[in-house]
Motif scaffolding. Structure first.
Motif, short mmCIF file in Angstrom:
data_model
loop_
_atom_site.label_atom_id
_atom_site.label_comp_id
_atom_site.label_asym_id
_atom_site.label_seq_id
_atom_site.Cartn_x
_atom_site.Cartn_y
_atom_site.Cartn_z
N GLY A 6 34.95 -5.91 -33.55
CA GLY A 6 35.21 -4.48 -33.41
C GLY A 6 35.50 -3.85 -34.75
O GLY A 6 35.67 -4.54 -35.76
N ILE A 7 35.53 -2.52 -34.77
CA ILE A 7 35.87 -1.78 -35.99
C ILE A 7 37.17 -1.04 -35.74
O ILE A 7 37.32 -0.30 -34.77
CB ILE A 7 34.71 -0.84 -36.41
N ILE A 8 38.16 -1.29 -36.60
CA ILE A 8 39.51 -0.76 -36.41
C ILE A 8 39.63 0.65 -36.97
O ILE A 8 40.20 1.55 -36.35
CB ILE A 8 40.55 -1.67 -37.09
N SER A 9 39.08 0.87 -38.16
CA SER A 9 39.18 2.19 -38.81
C SER A 9 38.05 2.34 -39.80
O SER A 9 37.44 1.36 -40.24
CB SER A 9 40.53 2.34 -39.52
N GLY A 10 37.77 3.60 -40.15
CA GLY A 10 36.80 3.88 -41.20
C GLY A 10 35.36 3.86 -40.78
O GLY A 10 34.47 3.81 -41.63
N SER A 11 35.07 3.93 -39.47
CA SER A 11 33.68 3.95 -39.03
C SER A 11 32.96 5.16 -39.60
O SER A 11 33.50 6.27 -39.64
CB SER A 11 33.60 4.00 -37.50
N GLU A 12 31.75 4.95 -40.10
CA GLU A 12 30.92 5.97 -40.74
C GLU A 12 31.52 6.49 -42.04
O GLU A 12 31.24 7.61 -42.47
CB GLU A 12 30.64 7.14 -39.78
N THR A 13 32.37 5.67 -42.70
CA THR A 13 32.88 5.98 -44.03
C THR A 13 32.52 4.82 -44.96
O THR A 13 31.97 3.81 -44.52
CB THR A 13 34.40 6.19 -44.05
N ASN A 14 32.88 4.95 -46.24
CA ASN A 14 32.57 3.88 -47.19
C ASN A 14 33.73 2.90 -47.36
O ASN A 14 33.77 2.12 -48.31
CB ASN A 14 32.16 4.46 -48.55
N ASN A 15 34.69 2.93 -46.42
CA ASN A 15 35.84 2.01 -46.45
C ASN A 15 36.26 1.74 -45.02
O ASN A 15 36.96 2.55 -44.40
CB ASN A 15 36.99 2.61 -47.26
N ALA A 16 35.84 0.60 -44.47
CA ALA A 16 36.07 0.32 -43.05
C ALA A 16 36.80 -1.01 -42.88
O ALA A 16 36.65 -1.93 -43.68
CB ALA A 16 34.74 0.28 -42.30
N LEU A 17 37.58 -1.09 -41.80
CA LEU A 17 38.30 -2.32 -41.46
C LEU A 17 37.76 -2.83 -40.13
O LEU A 17 37.74 -2.10 -39.13
CB LEU A 17 39.80 -2.07 -41.36
N TYR A 18 37.35 -4.11 -40.13
CA TYR A 18 36.77 -4.73 -38.93
C TYR A 18 37.68 -5.82 -38.40
O TYR A 18 38.35 -6.53 -39.17
CB TYR A 18 35.41 -5.35 -39.26
N LYS A 19 37.71 -5.98 -37.08
CA LYS A 19 38.36 -7.10 -36.43
C LYS A 19 37.36 -8.25 -36.39
O LYS A 19 36.18 -8.06 -36.08
CB LYS A 19 38.76 -6.72 -35.01
N ALA A 20 37.82 -9.48 -36.73
CA ALA A 20 36.91 -10.62 -36.79
C ALA A 20 37.65 -11.90 -36.46
O ALA A 20 38.89 -11.97 -36.52
CB ALA A 20 36.28 -10.72 -38.18
N ASN A 21 36.88 -12.95 -36.13
CA ASN A 21 37.46 -14.27 -35.93
C ASN A 21 36.44 -15.33 -36.30
O ASN A 21 35.25 -15.04 -36.45
CB ASN A 21 37.95 -14.46 -34.48
N ALA A 33 35.50 -3.80 -45.52
CA ALA A 33 34.20 -3.52 -46.14
C ALA A 33 34.31 -2.21 -46.92
O ALA A 33 34.71 -1.18 -46.36
CB ALA A 33 33.12 -3.42 -45.08
N GLN A 34 33.94 -2.23 -48.21
CA GLN A 34 34.11 -1.06 -49.07
C GLN A 34 32.90 -0.86 -49.97
O GLN A 34 32.29 -1.83 -50.43
CB GLN A 34 35.34 -1.23 -49.97
N ARG A 35 32.56 0.40 -50.21
CA ARG A 35 31.66 0.74 -51.29
C ARG A 35 32.55 0.97 -52.50
O ARG A 35 33.33 1.91 -52.53
CB ARG A 35 30.85 2.00 -50.94
N ILE A 36 32.44 0.12 -53.53
CA ILE A 36 33.39 0.16 -54.64
C ILE A 36 32.84 0.82 -55.89
O ILE A 36 33.60 1.22 -56.77
CB ILE A 36 33.92 -1.25 -54.98
N GLU A 37 31.50 0.89 -56.02
CA GLU A 37 30.89 1.53 -57.19
C GLU A 37 29.61 2.22 -56.78
O GLU A 37 29.01 1.89 -55.76
CB GLU A 37 30.58 0.50 -58.28
N GLY A 38 29.18 3.18 -57.61
CA GLY A 38 27.95 3.91 -57.39
C GLY A 38 26.84 3.42 -58.28
O GLY A 38 26.81 2.25 -58.63
N PRO A 39 25.94 4.34 -58.61
CA PRO A 39 26.10 5.79 -58.51
C PRO A 39 25.92 6.36 -57.11
O PRO A 39 26.30 7.50 -56.86
CB PRO A 39 25.01 6.33 -59.44
#
Length: 336
Positions: A6-21, A33-39
């Motif tokens: 599942g996805i906990i927060s940040g859906s459709e953004t460049n910084n999201a937190l997922y539930k996993a096992n 999951a993060q987008r950390i650099e561009g351009p």
């Protein structure tokens, strides 16, 4: 084997937190999951039990459509990384030509890159990086899949290249198996690709040179007008040299590196160098060279050859030394 539930927060953004096992990594509970650099930018979402990254790019074509993404594997407090573990990503449907690619740093404990046999990807090792580039436009097909397998990591960073709206699904539990895989290991800076001087005959000394642990095509400086990426008439002669060498050595692959001085803003210079690299590559391709054999990349002001960084007073001649284009040979072993 990691399953995203599942996805906990940040859906459709460049910084999201997922539930996993994971049945093999008992401490794993979340993935950041993060987008950390561009351009360029992008957004994360959930597709089944896979992490999806969709590019938001204002530029079409590699390398301008680049964004760097990071996956951090976390314990139950959502902060502490898991102990170093073995992790595998399989990514489906990397389209080309010049639309999509995926790369990583070989020094980040990459065990190997894998793809199908036969494959519609072009795998290129450019120490310290290795990348897989799409060469044909296709829909969901096993020949456009790539696997990155890491050893003893809790954080993974990947360079994503994709035009606007192009997406990649990052699978960690074999939704996208690869049949008859080919495994590719990284070369390093100490490999013969970059340091073996005897691999090329001495009568080629007028065409190539060893510099900064790289093997490069010898050219005179290629100049651009201020704030411009158009190919000038005086640059055509030098680009023609590169075309002639690529025709002479039909297996040769070159990375074109564009650099700027530090007179303008850092982000602006990065965009400018990417535009200049792209226009130079386009000129070479238009003059008969397969696009898979010439890769363009802008470095902005990140690799200055002197002390003329931001805020340092320098002469115009000193700044000019940093405004340069380099043609790095990726596979000099093919030169006979």
């Amino acid at each position: 084997m990691v399953t995203v539930t599942g996805i906990i927060s940040g859906s459709e953004t460049n910084n999201a937190l997922y539930k996993a096992n994971s049945s093999t990594i008992r401490s794993l509970r979340y993935i950041r999951a993060q987008r950390i650099e561009g351009p360029q930018d992008g957004s994360f979402s959930l597709k089944g039990d896979n992490i999806r990254y969709t590019a938001k790019s204002t530029v079409s074509g590699i390398p301008g459509n680049h964004s760097k993404i990071r996956f951090t594997f976390l314990q139950s407090d959502r902060i502490t990384p898991i102990p170093p573990s073995n992790l595998r990503f399989i990514i489906n449907d990397i389209d080309g030509p010049n639309n999509e690619a995926l790369a990583t740093n070989c020094d980040a404990n990459l065990r190997f890159l894998g793809t199908a046999n036969p494959t519609n990807l072009n795998v290129i090792n450019m120490p310290p990086n290795i990348l897989a580039i799409g060469v044909v436009e296709e829909n969901d097909g096993p020949t456009s899949r790539v696997m990155f397998e890491f050893k003893d990591v809790s954080v993974v960073e990947l360079d994503n290249y994709a035009n606007n709206g192009y997406l990649k699904d990052f699978d960690m539990n074999d939704d996208y198996p690869i049949s008859k895989p080919i495994y590719v290991k990284c070369n390093s800076f100490t490999s013969n690709i970059y340091t073996q001087k005897d691999s090329v005959a001495t009568n080629q000394s007028s065409e190539f040179k060893n510099e900064k642990e790289l093997y490069m095509v010898i050219t005179e400086p290629i100049y651009f007008d201020n704030d411009n990426s158009n190919i000038r008439s005086d640059a055509v002669f030098e680009l023609k040299k590169v075309v002639d060498i690529l025709n002479k050595y039909p297996e040769l692959i070159i990375e074109l590196r564009s650099h700027t001085d530090a007179k303008a803003d850092d982000k602006y210079n990065m965009k400018l160098s990417n535009r200049r690299a792209k226009s130079s590559v386009q000129w070479i391709v238009k003059n008969g060279i397969d696009s898979k054999r010439i890769i363009g990349k802008g470095f902005g002001e990140t690799k200055l050859v002197n002390e003329c960084s931001n805020g340092v007073k320098c002469t115009e001649e000193q700044h000019q030394l940093n405004r340069r284009t380099e043609f790095v040979v990726i596979n000099p072993e093919v030169i006979k």
